[in-house]
Design a protein around this motif. Structure first.
Motif, PDB file in Angstrom:
ATOM      1  N   PRO A  42       0.798  -1.233   0.000  1.00  0.00           N
ATOM      2  CA  PRO A  42       0.000   0.000   0.000  1.00  0.00           C
ATOM      3  C   PRO A  42       0.826   1.277   0.000  1.00  0.00           C
ATOM      4  CG  PRO A  42      -0.971  -1.584   1.502  1.00  0.00           C
ATOM      5  CD  PRO A  42       0.344  -2.160   1.062  1.00  0.00           C
ATOM      6  N   LEU A  43       1.997   1.237   0.632  1.00  0.00           N
ATOM      7  CA  LEU A  43       2.846   2.433   0.652  1.00  0.00           C
ATOM      8  C   LEU A  43       3.202   2.860  -0.767  1.00  0.00           C
ATOM      9  CD1 LEU A  43       5.303   1.649   3.602  1.00  0.00           C
ATOM     10  CD2 LEU A  43       3.375   3.249   3.595  1.00  0.00           C
ATOM     11  N   PHE A  44       3.525   1.876  -1.602  1.00  0.00           N
ATOM     12  CA  PHE A  44       3.891   2.168  -2.984  1.00  0.00           C
ATOM     13  C   PHE A  44       2.644   2.366  -3.847  1.00  0.00           C
ATOM     14  CE2 PHE A  44       7.085  -0.696  -1.094  1.00  0.00           C
ATOM     15  CZ  PHE A  44       8.160   0.182  -1.050  1.00  0.00           C
ATOM     16  N   ALA A  45       1.544   1.684  -3.477  1.00  0.00           N
ATOM     17  CA  ALA A  45       0.299   1.835  -4.226  1.00  0.00           C
ATOM     18  C   ALA A  45      -0.282   3.232  -4.050  1.00  0.00           C
ATOM     19  CB  ALA A  45      -0.719   0.788  -3.776  1.00  0.00           C
ATOM     20  N   PHE A  46      -0.171   3.806  -2.840  1.00  0.00           N
ATOM     21  CA  PHE A  46      -0.634   5.171  -2.611  1.00  0.00           C
ATOM     22  C   PHE A  46       0.063   6.133  -3.579  1.00  0.00           C
ATOM     23  CE2 PHE A  46      -1.454   4.072   2.091  1.00  0.00           C
ATOM     24  CZ  PHE A  46      -2.760   3.715   1.811  1.00  0.00           C
ATOM     25  N   ILE A  47       1.391   5.959  -3.690  1.00  0.00           N
ATOM     26  CA  ILE A  47       2.197   6.837  -4.539  1.00  0.00           C
ATOM     27  C   ILE A  47       1.876   6.604  -6.012  1.00  0.00           C
ATOM     28  CG2 ILE A  47       4.548   7.453  -5.219  1.00  0.00           C
ATOM     29  CD1 ILE A  47       5.443   6.554  -2.402  1.00  0.00           C
ATOM     30  N   GLY A  48       1.875   5.324  -6.427  1.00  0.00           N
ATOM     31  CA  GLY A  48       1.604   4.996  -7.821  1.00  0.00           C
ATOM     32  C   GLY A  48       0.207   5.390  -8.252  1.00  0.00           C
ATOM     33  N   GLY A  49      -0.770   5.163  -7.378  1.00  0.00           N
ATOM     34  CA  GLY A  49      -2.141   5.525  -7.699  1.00  0.00           C
ATOM     35  C   GLY A  49      -2.310   7.017  -7.901  1.00  0.00           C
ATOM     36  N   TYR A  50      -1.573   7.801  -7.118  1.00  0.00           N
ATOM     37  CA  TYR A  50      -1.667   9.255  -7.228  1.00  0.00           C
ATOM     38  C   TYR A  50      -1.028   9.751  -8.523  1.00  0.00           C
ATOM     39  CZ  TYR A  50      -0.861  14.205  -6.285  1.00  0.00           C
ATOM     40  OH  TYR A  50      -0.823  15.581  -6.384  1.00  0.00           O
ATOM     41  N   PHE A  51       0.178   9.269  -8.834  1.00  0.00           N
ATOM     42  CA  PHE A  51       0.909   9.776  -9.994  1.00  0.00           C
ATOM     43  C   PHE A  51       0.387   9.224 -11.323  1.00  0.00           C
ATOM     44  CE2 PHE A  51       4.145  10.776  -6.757  1.00  0.00           C
ATOM     45  CZ  PHE A  51       4.447  12.079  -7.131  1.00  0.00           C
ATOM     46  N   PHE A  52      -0.062   7.965 -11.349  1.00  0.00           N
ATOM     47  CA  PHE A  52      -0.472   7.354 -12.610  1.00  0.00           C
ATOM     48  C   PHE A  52      -1.966   7.459 -12.885  1.00  0.00           C
ATOM     49  CE2 PHE A  52       3.508   5.008 -11.658  1.00  0.00           C
ATOM     50  CZ  PHE A  52       4.208   5.334 -12.816  1.00  0.00           C
ATOM     51  N   PHE A  53      -2.781   7.506 -11.822  1.00  0.00           N
ATOM     52  CA  PHE A  53      -4.227   7.492 -12.022  1.00  0.00           C
ATOM     53  C   PHE A  53      -4.941   8.680 -11.385  1.00  0.00           C
ATOM     54  CE2 PHE A  53      -2.982   2.933 -12.010  1.00  0.00           C
ATOM     55  CZ  PHE A  53      -3.253   2.670 -13.347  1.00  0.00           C
ATOM     56  N   GLY A  54      -4.178   9.570 -10.792  1.00  0.00           N
ATOM     57  CA  GLY A  54      -4.779  10.752 -10.197  1.00  0.00           C
ATOM     58  C   GLY A  54      -5.657  10.452  -8.996  1.00  0.00           C
ATOM     59  N   GLU A  55      -5.401   9.335  -8.309  1.00  0.00           N
ATOM     60  CA  GLU A  55      -6.208   8.951  -7.162  1.00  0.00           C
ATOM     61  C   GLU A  55      -5.780   9.723  -5.912  1.00  0.00           C
ATOM     62  OE1 GLU A  55      -6.689   4.341  -8.742  1.00  0.00           O
ATOM     63  OE2 GLU A  55      -5.545   4.799  -6.929  1.00  0.00           O
ATOM     64  N   LYS A  56      -6.743  10.201  -5.193  1.00  0.00           N
ATOM     65  CA  LYS A  56      -6.480  10.888  -3.932  1.00  0.00           C
ATOM     66  C   LYS A  56      -7.194  10.150  -2.817  1.00  0.00           C
ATOM     67  CE  LYS A  56      -5.986  15.427  -6.138  1.00  0.00           C
ATOM     68  NZ  LYS A  56      -6.493  16.812  -6.203  1.00  0.00           N
ATOM     69  N   VAL A  57      -6.442   9.779  -1.807  1.00  0.00           N
ATOM     70  CA  VAL A  57      -6.992   9.017  -0.689  1.00  0.00           C
ATOM     71  C   VAL A  57      -7.411   9.967   0.417  1.00  0.00           C
ATOM     72  CG1 VAL A  57      -6.552   7.189   0.996  1.00  0.00           C
ATOM     73  CG2 VAL A  57      -5.495   7.076  -1.271  1.00  0.00           C
TER      74      VAL A  57
END
Length: 314
Positions: free
Chosen positions: A111-126
């Motif tokens: 999840p630590l890396f998924a938070f970062i990847g999701g934000y940069f690649f898919f524009g996801e904000k948690v």
């Protein structure tokens, strides 16, 4: 959640739970096998492909779909396979140097890396509360493995390999999150598992690992790895990643140490310690909070808007 006009036939979160239970057996089967880590990874994927092929009889359209797949998606599938192959090589090898608990906890820090990847690649904000739940679950993982962490020497090398295994499997999920909007689950799984198998066989041949000559027990563990943590674990994740994003799946996988600890008790005779009980409860609470308040994932919409490529609802 990924936004899709197509509704799943099975509740994605229930499928996620089943997948997490299945992958909890992975470290156990690896520990039970005496074969080299690359060989275990290779036959896990080869057997997975062989077990998947018969389903072509019920899904003949998959062959036509694969044939019509664009060059870009093909390359992404190969990249996904490379990430998966690297993940298995790194994680399985880490189990030769560090404990099951240490390796499993570190590799589930996805999840630590998924938070970062999701934000940069898919524009996801948690959302803050969801992020708090995620961090709580990660803290629970450390509570489980803290007393078993081995620091220094080759154990530290094993911990590093496990951490890199977390990085590469996150790459695998991120690529899959995009590709699954353009391919059916069956076609994607078959192509990626085949690509992973080819990459692993090439690795074995390049580094001089024998592909034959292993005892019958090892072949049994290879088959178990293909059937349970791969087909009933990773394949389920490949299906639900159309509706649940990488971060959510990675959060669910944080439950793996709980399942592994329980299976280790029954199969390997390892005692479930108080920290494992406490850590397990913390993980469950953290996952619940994350799922309860995580309502901002955007799937691949930002990429599609940027590339102008339409979704396929296959």
């Amino acid at each position: 959640m990924n936004q899709s006009l197509e509704k799943p036939l099975f509740p994605p979160y229930l499928a996620l739970l089943i997948g997490v239970i299945a992958i909890s057996s992975s470290a156990i089967f690896v520990k039970l096998s005496d074969a080299p880590a690359p060989i275990i990874a290779t036959y896990r994927l080869i057997f997975s492909v062989l077990l998947t092929l018969p389903f072509l009889c019920w899904n003949r359209g998959a062959i036509a779909e694969i044939g019509k797949t664009s060059k870009k998606v093909w390359l992404l599938c190969i990249l996904s396979g490379a990430f998966l192959a690297s993940h298995f090589l790194l994680w399985f090898e880490s189990l030769n140097y560090t404990s099951v608990a240490s390796s499993t906890v570190l590799v589930t820090l996805q999840p630590l890396f998924a938070f970062i990847g999701g934000y940069f690649f898919f524009g996801e904000k948690v959302r803050f509360l969801a992020l708090s739940g995620g961090l709580l679950a990660i803290a629970g993982s450390f509570v489980i493995g803290w007393g078993d962490f081995q620091v220094g020497g080759m154990a530290l090398w094993g911990d590093f390999l496990a951490l890199m295994g977390a990085v590469t499997v996150t790459g695998y999920w991120l690529v899959g999150q995009y590709v699954r909007q353009h391919m059916s689950s069956f076609a994607y799984t078959l192509v990626v598992y085949t690509a992973t198998s080819v990459i692993l066989v090439a690795y074995d041949l390049a580094f001089g690992y024998s592909l034959v000559g292993y005892p019958a027990a090892d072949w049994g563990w290879f088959f178990c790895l293909a059937l349970f943590p791969t087909l009933l674990g990773h394949s389920i994740f490949n299906w639900i990643i159309k509706w649940l994003n990488t971060t959510t799946i990675s959060m669910g996988i944080l439950g793996e140490p709980i399942g592994t600890a329980i299976l280790a008790y029954f199969i390997l005779g390892e005692v479930v310690t108080p920290p494992q009980w406490i850590g397990g409860l913390i993980i469950i609470a953290g996952i619940y909070v994350f799922i309860r308040f995580n309502q901002s994932a955007k799937g691949v919409s930002s990429i599609e808007q940027a590339t102008g490529e339409p979704k396929k609802l296959a």
